[in-house]
Design an enzyme around this catalytic site. Structure first.
Site, PDB file in Angstrom:
ATOM      1  N   GLY A 176     -69.485  -1.160  35.078  1.00 29.86           N
ATOM      2  CA  GLY A 176     -68.431  -1.842  35.837  1.00 29.86           C
ATOM      3  C   GLY A 176     -67.832  -0.818  36.783  1.00 29.86           C
ATOM      4  O   GLY A 176     -68.134  -0.747  37.976  1.00 29.86           O
TER       5      GLY A 176
ATOM      6  N   CYS B 113     -38.654  -5.228  38.689  1.00 25.76           N
ATOM      7  CA  CYS B 113     -37.476  -4.899  37.900  1.00 25.76           C
ATOM      8  C   CYS B 113     -37.891  -4.533  36.491  1.00 25.76           C
ATOM      9  O   CYS B 113     -37.773  -5.310  35.544  1.00 25.76           O
ATOM     10  CB  CYS B 113     -36.493  -6.052  37.932  1.00 25.76           C
ATOM     11  SG  CYS B 113     -35.855  -6.255  39.595  1.00 25.76           S
TER      12      CYS B 113
ATOM     13  N   GLY C 202     -69.847   3.070  30.242  1.00 27.88           N
ATOM     14  CA  GLY C 202     -69.014   4.224  29.913  1.00 27.88           C
ATOM     15  C   GLY C 202     -69.226   5.349  30.906  1.00 27.88           C
ATOM     16  O   GLY C 202     -68.794   6.473  30.673  1.00 27.88           O
TER      17      GLY C 202
ATOM     18  N   ARG D 245     -52.877  -0.084  35.962  1.00 29.84           N
ATOM     19  CA  ARG D 245     -53.572   0.975  35.225  1.00 29.84           C
ATOM     20  C   ARG D 245     -52.730   2.242  34.994  1.00 29.84           C
ATOM     21  O   ARG D 245     -52.772   2.805  33.911  1.00 29.84           O
ATOM     22  CB  ARG D 245     -54.901   1.331  35.898  1.00 29.84           C
ATOM     23  CG  ARG D 245     -55.843   0.137  36.022  1.00 29.84           C
ATOM     24  CD  ARG D 245     -57.187   0.507  36.612  1.00 29.84           C
ATOM     25  NE  ARG D 245     -58.033   1.183  35.656  1.00 29.84           N
ATOM     26  CZ  ARG D 245     -58.286   2.478  35.644  1.00 29.84           C
ATOM     27  NH1 ARG D 245     -57.777   3.251  36.572  1.00 29.84           N
ATOM     28  NH2 ARG D 245     -59.049   3.001  34.727  1.00 29.84           N
TER      29      ARG D 245
HETATM   30  C1  LIG Z   1     -66.025  -3.626  30.041  1.00 30.39           C
HETATM   31  C2  LIG Z   1     -67.409  -3.597  29.604  1.00 30.39           C
HETATM   32  C3  LIG Z   1     -68.369  -2.883  30.334  1.00 30.39           C
HETATM   33  C4  LIG Z   1     -68.047  -2.078  31.570  1.00 30.39           C
HETATM   34  O1  LIG Z   1     -67.432  -0.864  31.282  1.00 30.39           O
HETATM   35  P1  LIG Z   1     -67.144   0.198  32.464  1.00 30.39           P
HETATM   36  O2  LIG Z   1     -66.442   1.309  31.780  1.00 30.39           O
HETATM   37  O3  LIG Z   1     -66.318  -0.470  33.488  1.00 30.39           O
HETATM   38  O4  LIG Z   1     -68.448   0.589  33.040  1.00 30.39           O
HETATM   39  C5  LIG Z   1     -69.664  -2.950  29.877  1.00 30.39           C
HETATM   40  N1  LIG Z   1     -70.009  -3.655  28.778  1.00 30.39           N
HETATM   41  C6  LIG Z   1     -69.104  -4.343  28.054  1.00 30.39           C
HETATM   42  C7  LIG Z   1     -69.555  -5.117  26.869  1.00 30.39           C
HETATM   43  C8  LIG Z   1     -67.784  -4.341  28.438  1.00 30.39           C
HETATM   44  O5  LIG Z   1     -66.879  -5.012  27.702  1.00 30.39           O
END
Ligand SMILES: *Cc1c(COP(=O)(O)O)cnc(C)c1O
Length: 413
Positions: free
Chosen positions: A261, A328, A218, A298
């Site tokens: 991520g 389209c 997060g 996104r």
């Molecule tokens: C998607 C996900 C993440 C990564 O979240 P980010 O916001 O991209 O850092 C981490 N843990 C779980 C379980 C996820 O599903």
């Protein structure tokens, strides 16, 4: 990366194309690691779904990262990229018991997020330790108050179900080796995050054989000037202190895990597309690029604001544009955006294109998914070829004689 490097990449590999800067990924990894340097055992498990190219996974493995996976296919990609099974954690939601068993058989760590599967898995495999995903029901309110709503989330085992969870563990004699949370929302208020962590610590005391506590992710990254980002250093200092205290209380040195991520790859990515048409209408000026939500969804899916730079004319005077795609369907990347004057043939660069961009790409409108290039030590390295027509038809079965007259008569009979 310099704009001229990006332009050269479009000349060499064509467009549209995704480019990832390895150095930025490495520096983000190091920044996060540094923020938690007082924790003895820290494990970052890169969330593969953000960007799952094999070479990116190899880079993460090389940095000493583990891997967070959400499907058996991601588990297999991780193994293929050289991760040891014990460095992979499998954190699915709503998947079948069979798929979890398949992952367990591959030797990866298992994270279970509901009591039904926990009971079934524990009954069949009491010797395989598992982690449990907890939903602490904490979410940041608009004014940074702590709200304990979030009861509608489909993720995790509610903290109110801990008594039932403990009963399952006792009856099946299974081992819980980790507890986990991932609320999915951006960490903007560190106090709210710390509050959720306290709930996790409290929960942790119920389990005597923990090896790790996983705080999910997060981490928010800036998308444009003035955006708030998670203060990683402050979070690191405060959470590390509390974590170390907790380990003393618990009586054992646990691993502090995260699953970033976006934080690791978002800012490292650039998406480059060419302007096919500049179209003046009665109300606006459209710049149409050779892309659409088939390559970068996104902005249309959840209003993500990707900064757009005209790297062919970065010093030109600024004008207002609506940047759209060639699909389209309404595929608006940006409305009323000030961009350096655009001519047909210019290359637009979409920033923050590392996370959830290529991995969400599709073949809609029967278009090819773009190539991917890694910028490594000042050189471009092709890490995925652009698709070709063969890719579009690869799994299709073209039943050529199905509609021929003789077969239709046979069907009528
Ligand atoms: C998607 C996900 C993440 C990564 O979240 P980010 O916001 O991209 O850092 C981490 N843990 C779980 C379980 C996820 O599903």
């Amino acid at each position: 990366m310099k704009y001229s490097d990006l332009l050269n990449i479009t000349q060499e590999y064509g467009n549209p194309v995704y480019v990832y800067d390895a150095e930025k990924i490495i520096s983000q990894f190091n920044r996060l690691t540094n923020a938690f340097k007082t924790v003895k055992k820290l494990k970052l498990n890169y969330a593969a779904k953000a960007l799952s190219n094999l070479t990116i996974l190899r880079l993460m493995n090389n940095l000493g990262s583990g891997l967070d996976t959400v499907s058996i296919q991601e588990v297999k990609l991780g193994l293929l990229a050289g991760f040891k099974p014990e460095s992979i954690i499998y954190t699915p939601n709503g998947v079948s018991l069979e798929e979890i068993e398949e992952a367990a058989a591959l030797g990866v760590r298992i994270n279970i997020d509901n009591l039904s599967i926990l009971e079934q898995f524990g009954s069949k495999h009491p010797d395989i330790p598992v982690c449990v995903r907890i939903n602490p029901h904490v979410m940041a309110g608009g004014n940074s108050n702590i709200s304990v709503g979030h009861i509608d989330s489909k993720f995790g085992v509610s903290i109110h179900q801990i008594p039932h969870l403990l009963r399952i563990v006792e009856l099946t004699k299974m081992t819980i080796n980790g507890i986990h949370m991932h609320t999915g929302s951006d960490i903007l208020d560190i106090d709210v995050f710390l509050y959720a962590s306290e709930i996790l610590f409290e929960t942790a005391k119920n389990f005597k054989e923990l090896e790790f506590i996983d705080f999910g992710s997060g981490f928010k990254v800036p998308y444009k000037d003035g955006d708030i980002e998670t203060n990683i250093e402050e979070l690191g200092e405060k959470l590390s202190k509390r974590f170390n205290e907790f380990c003393k209380e618990y009586g054992r040195e646990l691993t502090l895990a995260f699953e970033p991520g976006k934080f690791l790859v978002s800012e490292a990515g650039y998406f480059l597309a060419k302007v096919n048409v500049v179209k003046q209408t009665t109300s606006t000026v459209f710049a149409s690029v050779d892309s659409g939500f088939n390559h970068l969804i996104r902005p249309m899916l959840y209003g993500a604001n990707h900064q757009i730079i005209n790297i062919s004319n970065p010093k030109g005077r600024e004008r207002y544009y609506s940047v759209v795609g060639y699909i389209c369907e309404t595929d608006t990347f940006a409305n009323n955006r000030r961009i350096n004057e655009i001519s047909e043939g210019d290359i637009l660069c979409f920033k923050n294109a590392g996370a959830y961009c290529f991995t969400m790409a599709s073949n809609y409108n029967s278009r090819y998914r773009p190539a991917e290039v890694l910028w490594h030590k000042g050189q471009p390295v092709l890490i995925r070829e652009r698709e070709t027509f063969d890719d579009l038809i690869k799994n299709q079965i073209d039943v050529k004689d199905l509609f021929e007259a003789k077969n239709q008569k046979a069907a009528v009979k």
